[in-house]
Motif scaffolding. Sequence first.
Motif, mmCIF file in Angstrom:
data_model
loop_
_atom_site.group_PDB
_atom_site.id
_atom_site.type_symbol
_atom_site.label_atom_id
_atom_site.label_comp_id
_atom_site.label_asym_id
_atom_site.label_seq_id
_atom_site.Cartn_x
_atom_site.Cartn_y
_atom_site.Cartn_z
ATOM 1 N N ASN A 66 -36.602 -6.350 15.349
ATOM 2 C CA ASN A 66 -35.656 -7.416 15.008
ATOM 3 C C ASN A 66 -35.471 -7.440 13.487
ATOM 4 N N ILE A 67 -34.494 -6.669 13.015
ATOM 5 C CA ILE A 67 -34.304 -6.515 11.563
ATOM 6 C C ILE A 67 -33.827 -7.805 10.913
ATOM 7 N N ASN A 68 -33.089 -8.630 11.691
ATOM 8 C CA ASN A 68 -32.531 -9.855 11.121
ATOM 9 C C ASN A 68 -33.619 -10.828 10.678
ATOM 10 N N SER A 69 -34.732 -10.851 11.403
ATOM 11 C CA SER A 69 -35.829 -11.747 11.029
ATOM 12 C C SER A 69 -36.406 -11.399 9.669
ATOM 13 N N VAL A 70 -36.362 -10.121 9.340
ATOM 14 C CA VAL A 70 -36.869 -9.685 8.019
ATOM 15 C C VAL A 70 -35.810 -9.873 6.940
ATOM 16 N N MET A 71 -34.551 -9.493 7.252
ATOM 17 C CA MET A 71 -33.482 -9.549 6.259
ATOM 18 C C MET A 71 -33.209 -10.978 5.799
ATOM 19 N N SER A 72 -33.410 -11.936 6.698
ATOM 20 C CA SER A 72 -33.148 -13.330 6.335
ATOM 21 C C SER A 72 -34.183 -13.892 5.370
ATOM 22 N N HIS A 73 -35.315 -13.200 5.212
ATOM 23 C CA HIS A 73 -36.375 -13.701 4.327
ATOM 24 C C HIS A 73 -36.531 -12.855 3.050
ATOM 25 N N ILE A 74 -35.556 -11.990 2.789
ATOM 26 C CA ILE A 74 -35.623 -11.204 1.542
ATOM 27 C C ILE A 74 -35.356 -12.139 0.353
ATOM 28 N N PRO A 75 -36.231 -12.199 -0.641
ATOM 29 C CA PRO A 75 -36.022 -13.104 -1.790
ATOM 30 C C PRO A 75 -34.775 -12.702 -2.600
ATOM 31 N N LYS A 76 -34.218 -13.685 -3.314
ATOM 32 C CA LYS A 76 -32.977 -13.465 -4.070
ATOM 33 C C LYS A 76 -33.139 -12.458 -5.201
ATOM 34 N N LYS A 77 -34.361 -12.310 -5.711
ATOM 35 C CA LYS A 77 -34.560 -11.394 -6.829
ATOM 36 C C LYS A 77 -34.527 -9.929 -6.403
ATOM 37 N N ILE A 78 -34.469 -9.690 -5.057
ATOM 38 C CA ILE A 78 -34.356 -8.329 -4.543
ATOM 39 C C ILE A 78 -33.049 -8.236 -3.751
ATOM 40 N N ASN A 79 -32.158 -7.359 -4.181
ATOM 41 C CA ASN A 79 -30.887 -7.148 -3.498
ATOM 42 C C ASN A 79 -31.029 -6.033 -2.457
ATOM 43 N N TYR A 80 -30.121 -6.022 -1.524
ATOM 44 C CA TYR A 80 -30.198 -5.018 -0.452
ATOM 45 C C TYR A 80 -28.805 -4.659 0.013
ATOM 46 N N VAL A 81 -28.734 -3.537 0.723
ATOM 47 C CA VAL A 81 -27.538 -3.144 1.437
ATOM 48 C C VAL A 81 -27.980 -2.495 2.754
ATOM 49 N N GLU A 82 -27.334 -2.944 3.879
ATOM 50 C CA GLU A 82 -27.636 -2.407 5.209
ATOM 51 C C GLU A 82 -26.411 -1.635 5.675
ATOM 52 N N MET A 83 -26.620 -0.348 6.055
ATOM 53 C CA MET A 83 -25.507 0.485 6.480
ATOM 54 C C MET A 83 -25.949 1.400 7.620
ATOM 55 N N ASP A 84 -24.937 1.848 8.433
ATOM 56 C CA ASP A 84 -25.281 2.767 9.520
ATOM 57 C C ASP A 84 -25.380 4.171 8.963
ATOM 58 N N LYS A 85 -25.622 5.139 9.839
ATOM 59 C CA LYS A 85 -25.836 6.510 9.400
ATOM 60 C C LYS A 85 -24.568 7.156 8.861
ATOM 61 N N SER A 86 -23.419 6.499 9.148
ATOM 62 C CA SER A 86 -22.147 7.007 8.609
ATOM 63 C C SER A 86 -21.770 6.289 7.302
ATOM 64 N N TYR A 87 -22.709 5.521 6.749
ATOM 65 C CA TYR A 87 -22.532 4.806 5.479
ATOM 66 C C TYR A 87 -21.524 3.676 5.559
ATOM 67 N N ASN A 88 -21.373 3.113 6.741
ATOM 68 C CA ASN A 88 -20.552 1.926 6.909
ATOM 69 C C ASN A 88 -21.418 0.693 6.644
ATOM 70 N N ILE A 89 -20.925 -0.197 5.810
ATOM 71 C CA ILE A 89 -21.717 -1.334 5.380
ATOM 72 C C ILE A 89 -21.776 -2.358 6.516
ATOM 73 N N ILE A 90 -23.009 -2.808 6.813
ATOM 74 C CA ILE A 90 -23.218 -3.842 7.810
ATOM 75 C C ILE A 90 -23.375 -5.193 7.108
ATOM 76 N N SER A 91 -24.259 -5.256 6.123
ATOM 77 C CA SER A 91 -24.469 -6.470 5.322
ATOM 78 C C SER A 91 -25.011 -6.048 3.956
ATOM 79 N N SER A 92 -24.790 -6.936 2.959
ATOM 80 C CA SER A 92 -25.230 -6.554 1.596
ATOM 81 C C SER A 92 -25.282 -7.773 0.692
#
Length: 457
Positions: A66-92
Amino acid sequence: MAIKKEITLRAVFWRFLIELLLGLVLAIIVPFIIFIIVTSCGLTKDSNSNERIAQNIASKLIKTDNINSVMSHIPKKINYVEMDKSYNIISSSMNKQEIKDAISFVRDGTNLLDSENRYLLVNREDEYVILLYHIGSVYYNQWMQRYLPSIEKIFIMVVIINCITYCILLVKYFAEKFRKQLQPILYATREVSTENLDFKIGYSSIKEFQDILISFSEMKMELSESLKKQWKSEQMQKEQIALLAHDLKTPLTVIQGNIDLLEETKLSAEQKEYIQYASESSVQMTQYIGIIIELSKAAMGYKYHFEEFDFPTLWNDIVCKTKTLCYRKHIDLQNNIGVICRYLKGDQMLIERAIMNIISNAVEHTPENGEILINANLEKHMLKIQVIDSGKGFSKESLKHAKQRFYMDKQNRNGSMHFGMGLYFASLVIEKHKGKLILTNNNKDKGAKVVIILPIK
């Protein structure tokens, strides 16, 4: 008496270098200690804290379904980008440029970020998650983190300011120290330049400077002896000139007496003309010898007799003598007298002689049927006397040098022979009375203008 310790210039410069290095080291160490204290007080986090948080998040992302449970708790001082294997952005939470650089990082492993930021790739089965975190110390306080420069930048700025401030203070300290050590040398140089040898040589704790002062002391003694010998030699010369000038008066008196006897005999017109020339030359030589005697007395320390005297009476005598001088050449004398002082303090005989020398020059350089103006008045508690003739005026060279002893212009204003003593004597007397002698040309009539300014008190 305690022996004063001397140091060399080499030792001074070594000390400067050592103090400079120690100061620069302290300028770096002190901010570093403050940085450690601030960190230990909990105001900042160490430089590896963000990296540990990012690695912890990455390990969770790899293990969880369940990736959403982890992504929702990422602190603001760390940025992220989630993409599929074709480099399509899911969330960022990254901006466009950071996403573009993140894709390049996933494709070819190229890290286009600066040295303070890092990417961390989490390779899941069907997607990529790239974390962006900051390398370096961070503030606990979010406001400080957002608006203040990084702790490393503040540290570097403080170190630079400390180093510059310390260098400036150190240079000022050593410059002041050198100034104090050089002060005795500068004082000795100034006194010698003004020909004052009656002063005490100072002391410097720097050996090389002290050697210079010792040389000054030796030079002062040698110069003093040399000046004493020169003074004695000059005094002897002045006495000899004065005696010789005095002795010349006797044969001149005899010559003048014989001329007077010849004038009483029966002479032809040509002989009378020659006798007149001889008589005028004899009188002129007598005047010159009188000036030489007076100058010799002044040079040998003639004692001026300063006393109050009645100036209007003196001025009347001067006017009467001037009229006599002007009569021979049919010169029109203009005597304009304004408000003048009743009493003047000074040597009456020398002041009269000085004024008459100037007037005699004016008469000499004024053509027949010319005009001479003399006037006296008060201006701002000063007595101002002016003598203006209607001759050719002073040349540019005479305006600069006419008050010098024995100065003779290459082409005299009237072509007559003189010995350059009159204005020199007048200038010497007036300066002794703390006055001024000013030579100019009269713009109106193009004649010479001589101004005497004497203080009343």
